[in-house]
Design a protein around this motif. Structure first.
Motif, PDB file in Angstrom:
ATOM      1  N   ARG A 155      22.368  13.171  -2.252  1.00 29.60           N
ATOM      2  CA  ARG A 155      21.318  14.005  -1.965  1.00 29.60           C
ATOM      3  C   ARG A 155      20.185  13.518  -1.316  1.00 29.60           C
ATOM      4  N   LEU A 156      20.171  12.254  -1.448  1.00 30.28           N
ATOM      5  CA  LEU A 156      18.831  11.325  -0.972  1.00 30.28           C
ATOM      6  C   LEU A 156      18.875  11.552   0.743  1.00 30.28           C
ATOM      7  N   LYS A 157      20.236  11.979   1.265  1.00 24.51           N
ATOM      8  CA  LYS A 157      20.273  11.843   2.701  1.00 24.51           C
ATOM      9  C   LYS A 157      19.478  13.319   3.150  1.00 24.51           C
ATOM     10  N   VAL A 158      19.392  14.026   2.210  1.00 23.13           N
ATOM     11  CA  VAL A 158      18.358  15.353   2.514  1.00 23.13           C
ATOM     12  C   VAL A 158      17.143  14.816   2.409  1.00 23.13           C
ATOM     13  N   LEU A 159      16.528  14.034   1.529  1.00 22.15           N
ATOM     14  CA  LEU A 159      15.227  13.273   1.692  1.00 22.15           C
ATOM     15  C   LEU A 159      15.131  12.637   2.991  1.00 22.15           C
ATOM     16  N   LEU A 160      15.934  12.097   3.231  1.00 21.59           N
ATOM     17  CA  LEU A 160      15.752  11.074   4.422  1.00 21.59           C
ATOM     18  C   LEU A 160      15.744  11.947   5.441  1.00 21.59           C
ATOM     19  N   GLY A 186      17.387  25.648   0.640  1.00 20.86           N
ATOM     20  CA  GLY A 186      17.158  26.911   0.097  1.00 20.86           C
ATOM     21  C   GLY A 186      18.101  27.257  -0.769  1.00 20.86           C
ATOM     22  N   SER A 187      17.922  28.707  -1.282  1.00 20.10           N
ATOM     23  CA  SER A 187      18.988  29.274  -2.514  1.00 20.10           C
ATOM     24  C   SER A 187      19.885  30.230  -1.627  1.00 20.10           C
ATOM     25  N   PRO A 188      21.282  29.536  -1.973  1.00 20.88           N
ATOM     26  CA  PRO A 188      22.208  30.423  -1.197  1.00 20.88           C
ATOM     27  C   PRO A 188      22.488  31.962  -1.854  1.00 20.88           C
ATOM     28  N   GLY A 189      21.913  32.336  -2.955  1.00 24.74           N
ATOM     29  CA  GLY A 189      21.962  33.593  -3.534  1.00 24.74           C
ATOM     30  C   GLY A 189      20.706  34.324  -3.242  1.00 24.74           C
ATOM     31  N   TYR A 190      19.777  33.665  -2.653  1.00 18.77           N
ATOM     32  CA  TYR A 190      18.469  34.517  -2.304  1.00 18.77           C
ATOM     33  C   TYR A 190      18.110  33.752  -0.895  1.00 18.77           C
ATOM     34  N   PRO A 191      18.910  34.063   0.179  1.00 11.63           N
ATOM     35  CA  PRO A 191      18.649  33.416   1.490  1.00 11.63           C
ATOM     36  C   PRO A 191      17.277  34.194   2.217  1.00 11.63           C
ATOM     37  N   LEU A 192      16.860  33.427   3.017  1.00 15.13           N
ATOM     38  CA  LEU A 192      15.510  33.910   3.808  1.00 15.13           C
ATOM     39  C   LEU A 192      16.220  34.148   5.190  1.00 15.13           C
ATOM     40  N   ASP A 193      15.603  35.121   6.011  1.00 14.91           N
ATOM     41  CA  ASP A 193      16.297  35.538   7.262  1.00 14.91           C
ATOM     42  C   ASP A 193      15.466  34.505   8.289  1.00 14.91           C
ATOM     43  N   ASP A 194      15.637  34.759   9.675  1.00 13.62           N
ATOM     44  CA  ASP A 194      15.200  33.758  10.302  1.00 13.62           C
ATOM     45  C   ASP A 194      13.557  34.187  10.577  1.00 13.62           C
ATOM     46  N   GLY A 243      17.644  25.711 -10.912  1.00 10.17           N
ATOM     47  CA  GLY A 243      18.788  26.301  -9.761  1.00 10.17           C
ATOM     48  C   GLY A 243      20.050  25.956 -10.024  1.00 10.17           C
ATOM     49  N   SER A 244      21.079  26.745 -10.079  1.00  3.00           N
ATOM     50  CA  SER A 244      22.505  26.256 -10.355  1.00  3.00           C
ATOM     51  C   SER A 244      22.980  25.508  -8.945  1.00  3.00           C
ATOM     52  N   ASP A 245      22.363  25.910  -7.849  1.00  2.00           N
ATOM     53  CA  ASP A 245      22.566  25.494  -6.346  1.00  2.00           C
ATOM     54  C   ASP A 245      21.805  24.714  -5.895  1.00  2.00           C
ATOM     55  N   ASP A 246      20.870  23.805  -6.509  1.00  2.00           N
ATOM     56  CA  ASP A 246      20.115  23.018  -6.145  1.00  2.00           C
ATOM     57  C   ASP A 246      20.720  21.725  -5.212  1.00  2.00           C
ATOM     58  N   PRO A 247      20.531  21.768  -3.883  1.00  2.00           N
ATOM     59  CA  PRO A 247      21.104  20.516  -3.307  1.00  2.00           C
ATOM     60  C   PRO A 247      20.182  19.283  -3.257  1.00  2.00           C
ATOM     61  N   LEU A 248      19.173  19.486  -3.834  1.00  2.00           N
ATOM     62  CA  LEU A 248      18.216  18.157  -3.918  1.00  2.00           C
ATOM     63  C   LEU A 248      18.293  17.430  -5.093  1.00  2.00           C
ATOM     64  N   ILE A 249      17.778  18.151  -6.053  1.00  2.00           N
ATOM     65  CA  ILE A 249      17.731  17.908  -7.658  1.00  2.00           C
ATOM     66  C   ILE A 249      19.102  18.573  -8.321  1.00  2.00           C
ATOM     67  N   PRO A 250      20.242  18.205  -8.391  1.00  2.00           N
ATOM     68  CA  PRO A 250      20.963  18.641  -9.146  1.00  2.00           C
ATOM     69  C   PRO A 250      20.857  19.327 -10.637  1.00  2.00           C
ATOM     70  N   MET A 272      20.033  29.963  -7.082  1.00  2.00           N
ATOM     71  CA  MET A 272      18.651  29.449  -6.704  1.00  2.00           C
ATOM     72  C   MET A 272      19.006  27.925  -6.376  1.00  2.00           C
ATOM     73  N   GLY A 273      18.290  27.528  -5.179  1.00  2.00           N
ATOM     74  CA  GLY A 273      18.715  26.223  -4.721  1.00  2.00           C
ATOM     75  C   GLY A 273      17.220  25.505  -4.908  1.00  2.00           C
ATOM     76  N   HIS A 274      16.390  24.848  -4.045  1.00  2.00           N
ATOM     77  CA  HIS A 274      15.318  24.052  -4.034  1.00  2.00           C
ATOM     78  C   HIS A 274      14.203  24.680  -3.253  1.00  2.00           C
ATOM     79  N   ASN A 275      13.902  26.044  -3.712  1.00  2.00           N
ATOM     80  CA  ASN A 275      12.750  26.599  -3.122  1.00  2.00           C
ATOM     81  C   ASN A 275      12.303  27.706  -3.805  1.00  2.00           C
ATOM     82  N   LEU A 276      11.203  28.300  -3.428  1.00  2.00           N
ATOM     83  CA  LEU A 276      10.830  29.794  -4.198  1.00  2.00           C
ATOM     84  C   LEU A 276      10.829  30.717  -3.575  1.00  2.00           C
ATOM     85  N   PRO A 277      11.972  31.453  -3.111  1.00  2.00           N
ATOM     86  CA  PRO A 277      12.135  32.506  -2.239  1.00  2.00           C
ATOM     87  C   PRO A 277      11.532  33.816  -2.893  1.00  2.00           C
TER      88      PRO A 277
END
Length: 329
Positions: A155-160, A186-194, A243-250, A272-277
């Motif tokens: 997950r540190l690869k994401v930070l880098l 982001g949150s796969p269950g609450y995706p943001l559009d373009d 969030g159950s789907d946080d890709p940065l901090i599990p 929820m991922g690593h954002n506040l949608p």
């Protein structure tokens, strides 16, 4: 937006929602993120519950001081020093950043506040709750951790990737990069559009686009090490949201955080991922409002008890004429 200057010479930009005489809620944002990442709707909704809500830019982001004189520190060197239990030579620490929060409170005559921190902001809030107990009414730690992620962690690869931003002079490339990164974390269950992703990217670039500042914050997180022994000292009512789907901090790191804090409540948000949608604002508002209400009631009860103990005693005449003791004040 208003700016205060800390005793350390750091200028902090901040904004307020609600009335200044209401109990304060201070929102502390995460790595490389400016204060407007806290959704306006969330800030306003909490203020409407009877609180003064403050959000601010951490040092090295947004409209707060950029410490460019410190250059770009080495993440690898910082990690190696931390692993070898040597003190790394870094521009500042998370403890230094926690002093910024206290300086903001002092400047605004806030004796104590409810702290809500996201990601790195949660780490800063944890330090304050452990070290400055009398100034913290409650703690909410969102998508945060009690220890730094290890360098080999994938997950540190994401930070880098986040740290490798394109040159600021190529605005469109920077916008596309920001959109790609926000989609990644982001949150796969609450995706943001373009359209939402582009608006978020353009707002972020308008407020801050400093890869070196991001790196200075990142090494502060890396050097912080394991805070779990410290978290055992926290007495403030604590809510951990992850969030159950946080890709940065599990999620396991959120579970560890809650386990390290006595009587902490853990709320896992699926999808929820690593954002506040925006779609999560009603859920987050409900969780925070309930936690803040309980914590504020407990705080007020504690203050009343302390006041009763410290109030002077005076003698009064009872119905039978015998002197009796009464609490003054």
């Amino acid at each position: 937006m208003t700016v205060i200057r800390t005793p350390d010479g750091i200028e902090l930009a901040y904004e307020c929602f609600g009335q200044p005489h209401h109990p304060s809620v201070i929102l502390i944002m995460g790595l490389g993120a400016h204060m407007h990442i806290w959704p306006d709707a969330l800030c306003q909704a909490i203020a409407e519950q009877g609180y003064q809500v403050l959000r601010f830019d951490n040092r090295d982001v947004g409209r707060s001081s950029a410490l460019a004189e410190h250059g770009t520190p080495s993440l690898l060197r910082t990690w190696l020093h931390t692993k070898l239990k040597r003190k790394p030579n870094i521009p500042y620490t998370l403890k230094d950043m926690s002093r910024d929060v206290i300086a903001l409170m002092d400047a605004l005559d806030i004796d104590s506040a409810h702290l809500v921190g996201a990601s790195m902001g949660g780490m800063i809030a944890q330090i304050l709750a452990a070290k400055k107990k009398k100034r913290v009414r409650s703690l909410t730690s969102i998508m945060s951790a009690a220890s730094s992620p290890g360098l080999p962690d994938p997950r540190l690869k994401v930070l880098l990737q986040l740290a490798k931003r394109p040159p600021p002079y190529n605005r469109e490339a920077a916008v596309r990069y920001n959109m790609r990164m926000n989609r990644l974390i982001g949150s796969p269950g609450y995706p943001l559009d373009d359209e939402q992703l582009r608006e978020l990217a353009e707002t972020s670039l308008a407020r801050s686009n400093d890869p070196a500042g991001f790196k200075r914050q990142l090494v502060a997180v890396t050097a912080a090490g394991d805070r779990r022994p410290m978290l055992g000292k926290i007495k403030a009512p604590t809510l951990v949201i992850h969030g159950s789907d946080d890709p940065l901090i599990p999620l396991r790191m959120g579970i560890d955080t809650a386990a390290a804090i006595r009587k902490a409540k853990l709320k896992v948000i699926h999808g929820m991922g690593h954002n506040l949608p925006p779609a999560l604002v009603p859920r987050l508002t409900k969780l925070l409002a309930k936690h803040l209400k309980r914590a504020e009631k407990k705080w007020q009860k504690k203050q009343l008890k302390l006041h009763s103990r410290s109030a002077p005693l005076e003698l009064v005449s009872g119905a039978d004429g015998i002197p009796q003791k009464r609490l003054g004040g």
